[in-house]
Design a protein around this motif. Structure first.
Motif, PDB file in Angstrom:
ATOM      1  N   ASP A   9       0.868  -1.199   0.083  1.00  0.00           N
ATOM      2  CA  ASP A   9       0.209   0.169   0.001  1.00  0.00           C
ATOM      3  C   ASP A   9       0.695   1.266  -0.037  1.00  0.00           C
ATOM      4  OD1 ASP A   9      -2.079  -1.620  -0.075  1.00  0.00           O
ATOM      5  OD2 ASP A   9      -2.914  -0.962   1.904  1.00  0.00           O
ATOM      6  N   ALA A  10       2.186   1.316   0.602  1.00  0.00           N
ATOM      7  CA  ALA A  10       2.805   2.445   0.828  1.00  0.00           C
ATOM      8  C   ALA A  10       3.720   2.572  -0.263  1.00  0.00           C
ATOM      9  CB  ALA A  10       3.560   2.087   2.057  1.00  0.00           C
ATOM     10  N   THR A  11       4.086   1.514  -1.073  1.00  0.00           N
ATOM     11  CA  THR A  11       4.735   1.909  -2.300  1.00  0.00           C
ATOM     12  C   THR A  11       4.054   2.103  -3.483  1.00  0.00           C
ATOM     13  OG1 THR A  11       5.029  -0.631  -2.788  1.00  0.00           O
ATOM     14  CG2 THR A  11       6.627   0.648  -1.468  1.00  0.00           C
ATOM     15  N   TRP A  12       2.639   1.867  -3.450  1.00  0.00           N
ATOM     16  CA  TRP A  12       1.852   1.776  -4.691  1.00  0.00           C
ATOM     17  C   TRP A  12       1.629   3.267  -5.071  1.00  0.00           C
ATOM     18  CZ3 TRP A  12       0.106  -0.807  -8.406  1.00  0.00           C
ATOM     19  CH2 TRP A  12      -1.469  -0.312  -9.216  1.00  0.00           C
ATOM     20  N   PRO A  13       1.943   3.906  -6.156  1.00  0.00           N
ATOM     21  CA  PRO A  13       2.001   5.212  -6.549  1.00  0.00           C
ATOM     22  C   PRO A  13       0.629   5.896  -6.567  1.00  0.00           C
ATOM     23  CG  PRO A  13       2.856   3.715  -8.597  1.00  0.00           C
ATOM     24  CD  PRO A  13       2.183   2.882  -7.556  1.00  0.00           C
ATOM     25  N   ALA A  14       0.698   7.057  -6.345  1.00  0.00           N
ATOM     26  CA  ALA A  14      -0.606   7.938  -6.214  1.00  0.00           C
ATOM     27  C   ALA A  14      -1.470   7.894  -7.289  1.00  0.00           C
ATOM     28  CB  ALA A  14      -0.304   9.356  -5.813  1.00  0.00           C
ATOM     29  N   SER A  15      -1.015   7.742  -8.714  1.00  0.00           N
ATOM     30  CA  SER A  15      -1.607   7.823  -9.855  1.00  0.00           C
ATOM     31  C   SER A  15      -1.027   6.709 -10.651  1.00  0.00           C
ATOM     32  CB  SER A  15      -1.430   9.092 -10.651  1.00  0.00           C
ATOM     33  OG  SER A  15      -2.022  10.101 -10.122  1.00  0.00           O
ATOM     34  N   LYS A  94      -6.928   3.143  -6.650  1.00  0.00           N
ATOM     35  CA  LYS A  94      -5.712   3.969  -6.227  1.00  0.00           C
ATOM     36  C   LYS A  94      -5.188   3.661  -4.771  1.00  0.00           C
ATOM     37  CE  LYS A  94      -6.304   7.660  -9.478  1.00  0.00           C
ATOM     38  NZ  LYS A  94      -6.503   9.303  -9.672  1.00  0.00           N
ATOM     39  N   ASN A  95      -6.319   3.226  -3.970  1.00  0.00           N
ATOM     40  CA  ASN A  95      -5.707   2.857  -2.638  1.00  0.00           C
ATOM     41  C   ASN A  95      -5.144   1.259  -2.747  1.00  0.00           C
ATOM     42  OD1 ASN A  95      -6.585   5.132  -1.570  1.00  0.00           O
ATOM     43  ND2 ASN A  95      -8.594   4.570  -0.798  1.00  0.00           N
ATOM     44  N   ASN A  96      -5.002   0.895  -3.929  1.00  0.00           N
ATOM     45  CA  ASN A  96      -4.324  -0.519  -3.901  1.00  0.00           C
ATOM     46  C   ASN A  96      -5.374  -1.665  -3.242  1.00  0.00           C
ATOM     47  OD1 ASN A  96      -2.384  -2.343  -4.827  1.00  0.00           O
ATOM     48  ND2 ASN A  96      -1.300  -2.232  -3.179  1.00  0.00           N
TER      49      ASN A  96
ATOM     50  N   GLN B   5       2.183  12.353  -6.851  1.00  0.00           N
ATOM     51  CA  GLN B   5       3.004  11.452  -5.735  1.00  0.00           C
ATOM     52  C   GLN B   5       3.765  12.478  -4.864  1.00  0.00           C
ATOM     53  OE1 GLN B   5       4.730   8.246  -7.154  1.00  0.00           O
ATOM     54  NE2 GLN B   5       4.911   7.153  -5.140  1.00  0.00           N
ATOM     55  N   LEU B  15       1.600   7.580   2.819  1.00  0.00           N
ATOM     56  CA  LEU B  15       0.205   6.681   2.742  1.00  0.00           C
ATOM     57  C   LEU B  15      -0.956   7.307   3.419  1.00  0.00           C
ATOM     58  CD1 LEU B  15      -0.857   4.113   1.467  1.00  0.00           C
ATOM     59  CD2 LEU B  15      -0.341   3.100   3.830  1.00  0.00           C
ATOM     60  N   ARG B  18      -2.194  10.308   1.544  1.00  0.00           N
ATOM     61  CA  ARG B  18      -2.787  10.099   0.280  1.00  0.00           C
ATOM     62  C   ARG B  18      -4.107   9.394   0.376  1.00  0.00           C
ATOM     63  NH1 ARG B  18       1.869   7.063  -1.898  1.00  0.00           N
ATOM     64  NH2 ARG B  18       0.317   5.523  -2.873  1.00  0.00           N
ATOM     65  N   ARG B  19      -4.425   8.519   1.248  1.00  0.00           N
ATOM     66  CA  ARG B  19      -5.691   8.076   1.606  1.00  0.00           C
ATOM     67  C   ARG B  19      -6.663   9.253   1.948  1.00  0.00           C
ATOM     68  NH1 ARG B  19      -5.007   2.228   2.896  1.00  0.00           N
ATOM     69  NH2 ARG B  19      -4.165   1.760   0.643  1.00  0.00           N
TER      70      ARG B  19
END
Lengths: 209, 111
Positions: A9-15, A94-96, B5, B15, B18-19
């Motif tokens: 979840d933390a490494t998943w890019p924002a876009s 987007k939140n994986n 990002q 995280l 972003r959430r």
């Protein structure tokens, strides 16, 4: 970044849909396609508007005889709601959250099928009750071409989304398939955009006269 | 920009941020959807309730459709985000050609 890399979840890019060059290109290319689709549908709308109520004799059904408010309303609500559910799917993408994304896509597809079922019922009704067919008048040809083309887009969208869901069911989300899901949801929204004009221009304005 | 990002050194802080951003954006989407349903209801009501002149109804429902499509494009299809210049060019070029076609067919074509 490798396209098939495993993400947390933390490494998943924002876009994620635009994190790779391929994703970026797909996104841009898809919008070019949508620009073309706009021209396609506009020309079908233009044809419909020019040929509306152009029938060979006084017995043939006109727009105001054919269309009914309740059926159009239900179809519109189904398609509008399916647009929101696909937004939810992309929110989870987007939140994986792969499972939630799939779940919302299932709802989207179900709503799409319900819409398509209503449209089949509607066309069947026009043909059998009003003898309003593709070849019965210029009005009929223009109507079935425009609304039928939209229906075909819905059918194609359903096949597309279902294929993506089945094909990636065990793979989960990565940067290879995130743009694919994203672009499919854009297509689904575009179908809704076209429907907004169809229910307004064809059905509502047809009923007004 | 909700979709960019951030470069925080701690991915977990990032995280959380972003959430929250995503949840906020989702809330706006639901508001957009509510407005779209509202516009649709008005359009159907304008046609369903008898007594309005069609000179009044037609422009109103067309306007409601245009507003609804703008919501759909800018919110649901994210055109309000940065970096959509080329995309807007594609779409508006298509619209320009399309609208001229419609204009032509409803004005100078008669059968």
């Amino acid at each position: 970044m490798q396209a098939d890399e495993r993400f947390t979840d933390a490494t998943w890019p924002a876009s994620p849909e635009k994190a790779t060059l391929e994703g970026k290109n797909k996104y841009l290319g898809f919008w070019l396609f949508l620009g073309g689709e706009t021209v396609l549908f506009a020309s079908l709308f233009a044809t419909y508007l020019a040929l509306k109520d152009k029938v060979p004799n006084g017995d043939a059904a006109l727009a105001k005889d054919l269309f009914e408010l309740p059926l159009t309303f239900v179809a519109t609500m189904l398609l509008l709601t399916s647009s929101l559910t696909s937004v939810y799917a992309m929110y989870h993408m987007k939140n994986n959250h792969f499972k939630q994304m799939q779940a919302w896509l299932v709802i989207t597809v179900a709503l799409g099928f319900a819409f398509l079922g209503l449209e089949i019922y509607e066309f069947n009704h026009y043909v059998h009750e009003f003898h309003h067919t593709f070849t019965s008048s210029a009005f009929g040809s223009a109507f079935y071409t425009l609304v039928g083309f939209h229906g075909a887009h819905v059918a194609f969208g359903l096949v597309w989304i279902i294929s993506l869901m089945v094909r990636n069911a065990r793979r989960g989300l990565n940067l290879y398939n995130a743009p694919k899901f994203y672009v499919a949801s854009l297509y689904w929204h575009f179908i809704d955009v076209v429907w907004v004009f169809i229910f307004t221009v064809v059905y509502l304005m047809g009923m007004v006269g | 920009m909700a979709n960019e990002q951030s470069n925080s050194a701690n991915p977990n802080v990032d995280l959380k941020y972003r959430r929250k951003k995503n949840a906020e954006e989702m809330k706006h989407q639901v508001i957009t959807f509510t407005l779209m349903i509202f516009f649709t209801l008005i359009a159907f009501a304008a046609v369903g309730i008898e007594g309005f002149s069609h000179w009044f109804i037609k422009p109103v429902i067309l306007l409601l459709a245009v507003v609804q499509v703008i919501f759909q494009l800018y919110y649901f299809m994210h055109m309000k985000h940065k970096g959509h210049g080329t995309i807007a060019l594609f779409l508006f070029s298509g619209l320009a050609v399309g609208l001229i076609t419609v204009l032509t067919f409803v004005t100078i074509v008669w059968i």
